[in-house]
Scaffold this motif. Sequence first.
Motif, PDB file in Angstrom:
ATOM      1  N   ALA A  71     -53.842 -17.975 112.871  1.00  0.00           N
ATOM      2  CA  ALA A  71     -53.328 -16.669 113.265  1.00  0.00           C
ATOM      3  C   ALA A  71     -54.354 -15.601 112.910  1.00  0.00           C
ATOM      4  CB  ALA A  71     -51.986 -16.373 112.580  1.00  0.00           C
ATOM      5  N   GLN A  72     -54.247 -14.470 113.581  1.00  0.00           N
ATOM      6  CA  GLN A  72     -55.140 -13.338 113.352  1.00  0.00           C
ATOM      7  C   GLN A  72     -54.307 -12.112 113.037  1.00  0.00           C
ATOM      8  OE1 GLN A  72     -58.767 -13.075 113.665  1.00  0.00           O
ATOM      9  NE2 GLN A  72     -58.286 -11.136 112.667  1.00  0.00           N
ATOM     10  N   LEU A  73     -54.581 -11.484 111.892  1.00  0.00           N
ATOM     11  CA  LEU A  73     -53.917 -10.244 111.534  1.00  0.00           C
ATOM     12  C   LEU A  73     -54.712  -9.061 112.076  1.00  0.00           C
ATOM     13  CD1 LEU A  73     -52.922 -10.976 107.821  1.00  0.00           C
ATOM     14  CD2 LEU A  73     -51.734 -11.624 109.921  1.00  0.00           C
ATOM     15  N   ASP A  74     -54.061  -7.917 112.158  1.00  0.00           N
ATOM     16  CA  ASP A  74     -54.715  -6.707 112.647  1.00  0.00           C
ATOM     17  C   ASP A  74     -55.764  -6.264 111.625  1.00  0.00           C
ATOM     18  OD1 ASP A  74     -55.494  -4.393 113.823  1.00  0.00           O
ATOM     19  OD2 ASP A  74     -53.524  -3.442 113.857  1.00  0.00           O
ATOM     20  N   ALA A  75     -57.036  -6.287 112.042  1.00  0.00           N
ATOM     21  CA  ALA A  75     -58.129  -5.994 111.119  1.00  0.00           C
ATOM     22  C   ALA A  75     -58.766  -4.634 111.368  1.00  0.00           C
ATOM     23  CB  ALA A  75     -59.195  -7.089 111.226  1.00  0.00           C
ATOM     24  N   GLN A  76     -58.150  -3.778 112.195  1.00  0.00           N
ATOM     25  CA  GLN A  76     -58.792  -2.516 112.552  1.00  0.00           C
ATOM     26  C   GLN A  76     -59.014  -1.623 111.333  1.00  0.00           C
ATOM     27  OE1 GLN A  76     -56.715  -0.286 115.555  1.00  0.00           O
ATOM     28  NE2 GLN A  76     -58.342   1.225 115.784  1.00  0.00           N
ATOM     29  N   ALA A  77     -57.977  -1.454 110.516  1.00  0.00           N
ATOM     30  CA  ALA A  77     -58.112  -0.596 109.339  1.00  0.00           C
ATOM     31  C   ALA A  77     -59.146  -1.153 108.371  1.00  0.00           C
ATOM     32  CB  ALA A  77     -56.762  -0.447 108.648  1.00  0.00           C
ATOM     33  N   LEU A  78     -59.165  -2.464 108.209  1.00  0.00           N
ATOM     34  CA  LEU A  78     -60.129  -3.082 107.304  1.00  0.00           C
ATOM     35  C   LEU A  78     -61.540  -3.001 107.871  1.00  0.00           C
ATOM     36  CD1 LEU A  78     -58.065  -6.181 106.176  1.00  0.00           C
ATOM     37  CD2 LEU A  78     -58.583  -4.143 104.863  1.00  0.00           C
TER      38      LEU A  78
ATOM     39  N   ARG B 144     -61.459  -8.284 104.896  1.00  0.00           N
ATOM     40  CA  ARG B 144     -61.427  -8.443 106.353  1.00  0.00           C
ATOM     41  C   ARG B 144     -61.291  -9.914 106.739  1.00  0.00           C
ATOM     42  NH1 ARG B 144     -66.618  -6.588 109.692  1.00  0.00           N
ATOM     43  NH2 ARG B 144     -67.474  -8.226 108.341  1.00  0.00           N
ATOM     44  N   SER B 145     -61.953 -10.795 105.988  1.00  0.00           N
ATOM     45  CA  SER B 145     -61.857 -12.230 106.290  1.00  0.00           C
ATOM     46  C   SER B 145     -60.447 -12.753 106.073  1.00  0.00           C
ATOM     47  CB  SER B 145     -62.845 -13.022 105.423  1.00  0.00           C
ATOM     48  OG  SER B 145     -62.453 -13.025 104.064  1.00  0.00           O
TER      49      SER B 145
ATOM     50  N   LEU C 129     -52.904 -10.419 102.408  1.00  0.00           N
ATOM     51  CA  LEU C 129     -52.733  -9.012 102.758  1.00  0.00           C
ATOM     52  C   LEU C 129     -51.368  -8.788 103.388  1.00  0.00           C
ATOM     53  CD1 LEU C 129     -56.180  -8.542 104.527  1.00  0.00           C
ATOM     54  CD2 LEU C 129     -55.655  -7.946 102.164  1.00  0.00           C
ATOM     55  N   THR C 130     -50.957  -7.538 103.426  1.00  0.00           N
ATOM     56  CA  THR C 130     -49.776  -7.141 104.186  1.00  0.00           C
ATOM     57  C   THR C 130     -50.272  -6.386 105.415  1.00  0.00           C
ATOM     58  OG1 THR C 130     -48.389  -7.009 102.197  1.00  0.00           O
ATOM     59  CG2 THR C 130     -47.640  -5.803 104.153  1.00  0.00           C
ATOM     60  N   GLU C 131     -50.269  -7.086 106.541  1.00  0.00           N
ATOM     61  CA  GLU C 131     -50.787  -6.518 107.779  1.00  0.00           C
ATOM     62  C   GLU C 131     -49.958  -7.015 108.962  1.00  0.00           C
ATOM     63  OE1 GLU C 131     -53.047  -4.306 108.311  1.00  0.00           O
ATOM     64  OE2 GLU C 131     -54.000  -4.143 106.327  1.00  0.00           O
ATOM     65  N   LYS C 132     -50.053  -6.309 110.062  1.00  0.00           N
ATOM     66  CA  LYS C 132     -49.359  -6.691 111.282  1.00  0.00           C
ATOM     67  C   LYS C 132     -50.042  -7.900 111.906  1.00  0.00           C
ATOM     68  CE  LYS C 132     -47.796  -4.720 115.692  1.00  0.00           C
ATOM     69  NZ  LYS C 132     -47.836  -3.518 116.564  1.00  0.00           N
ATOM     70  N   VAL C 133     -49.239  -8.820 112.452  1.00  0.00           N
ATOM     71  CA  VAL C 133     -49.768 -10.023 113.088  1.00  0.00           C
ATOM     72  C   VAL C 133     -50.232  -9.675 114.502  1.00  0.00           C
ATOM     73  CG1 VAL C 133     -49.271 -12.378 113.830  1.00  0.00           C
ATOM     74  CG2 VAL C 133     -48.225 -11.485 111.735  1.00  0.00           C
ATOM     75  N   LYS C 134     -51.498  -9.955 114.759  1.00  0.00           N
ATOM     76  CA  LYS C 134     -52.055  -9.663 116.076  1.00  0.00           C
ATOM     77  C   LYS C 134     -51.892 -10.841 117.031  1.00  0.00           C
ATOM     78  CE  LYS C 134     -56.293  -8.061 118.334  1.00  0.00           C
ATOM     79  NZ  LYS C 134     -57.720  -7.670 118.118  1.00  0.00           N
TER      80      LYS C 134
ATOM     81  N   VAL D 243     -64.924  -1.634 106.046  1.00  0.00           N
ATOM     82  CA  VAL D 243     -66.196  -2.349 105.993  1.00  0.00           C
ATOM     83  C   VAL D 243     -67.333  -1.447 106.459  1.00  0.00           C
ATOM     84  CG1 VAL D 243     -67.530  -4.246 107.004  1.00  0.00           C
ATOM     85  CG2 VAL D 243     -65.193  -4.638 106.235  1.00  0.00           C
ATOM     86  N   ALA D 244     -67.089  -0.705 107.560  1.00  0.00           N
ATOM     87  CA  ALA D 244     -68.120   0.203 108.069  1.00  0.00           C
ATOM     88  C   ALA D 244     -68.460   1.276 107.038  1.00  0.00           C
ATOM     89  CB  ALA D 244     -67.653   0.837 109.376  1.00  0.00           C
ATOM     90  N   ALA D 245     -67.441   1.825 106.378  1.00  0.00           N
ATOM     91  CA  ALA D 245     -67.683   2.842 105.356  1.00  0.00           C
ATOM     92  C   ALA D 245     -68.436   2.248 104.162  1.00  0.00           C
ATOM     93  CB  ALA D 245     -66.363   3.446 104.896  1.00  0.00           C
TER      94      ALA D 245
END
Length: 232
Positions: A67-74, A158-159, A45-50, A78-80
């Motif tokens: 490392a953990q990427l920012d998963a908020q948008a994903l 998300r994973s 993915l292309t995401e910000k590094v958290k 998932v909730a939707a």
Amino acid sequence: NKSAATEPVTVSGRTHIVHLQELPRYREYAGTVSSQGNAVVGSQLTEKVKSVFVREGDFVKQGQLLAQLDAQALQYKVAAAEAGALAAQKAFLLAGEDQSLATTTFLRYKDLYEQQAISSQLMDEMKNKRERANLLLEESKNAWDQAAANLQEAEVNRSFCEIRAPLSGKVRSKFLDPGSLAVAGTPLFVIESETAGYLIETDVDEDTLQFLSVGTALKVRATAKNGQGQES
């Protein structure tokens, strides 16, 4: 006095016997040492590094979180997708109930029709209702399958925010920091396998090649950055 100058002198000493023998010949060559099992770890993915949990030189185990990427948008996706899958499941269950009722009604009216208790027009209506119920059940099943697939895809994406080590070894290189952007397909880490062994490469001149063959034992002296070395 000439006679005194020419008189022999007695000298004492040890006798050594010299033997002809072959001595080993050796030459030294500079070379490079590299791992045969480097793994390049990238992002899907292309995401910000958290967060980043390892540094260069750290030893990691297979599956360890690097490392953990920012998963908020994903997480929102998932909730939707979960809500969509739940709604599709309920629609399928309701369609199943309608189809079951339509089938039971059709069979009851069929008995009445065979007894000539109802008209053929009413019988056709019951038949059409059953066919529509069957069609709606099939459509709702397809919609539920699609919603379940969407949920699975959202969970997989998300994973991907969790960057994990594909093998056990040493973190040779790190190309990200908290707050930076991890671009899909670009390297984030290089991990050197702890079990794949090492490859030593050097250039040997032609005069030395005649004394080498497959299986020849060679001495190797590896020198670290601090100047200390080990010979094997």
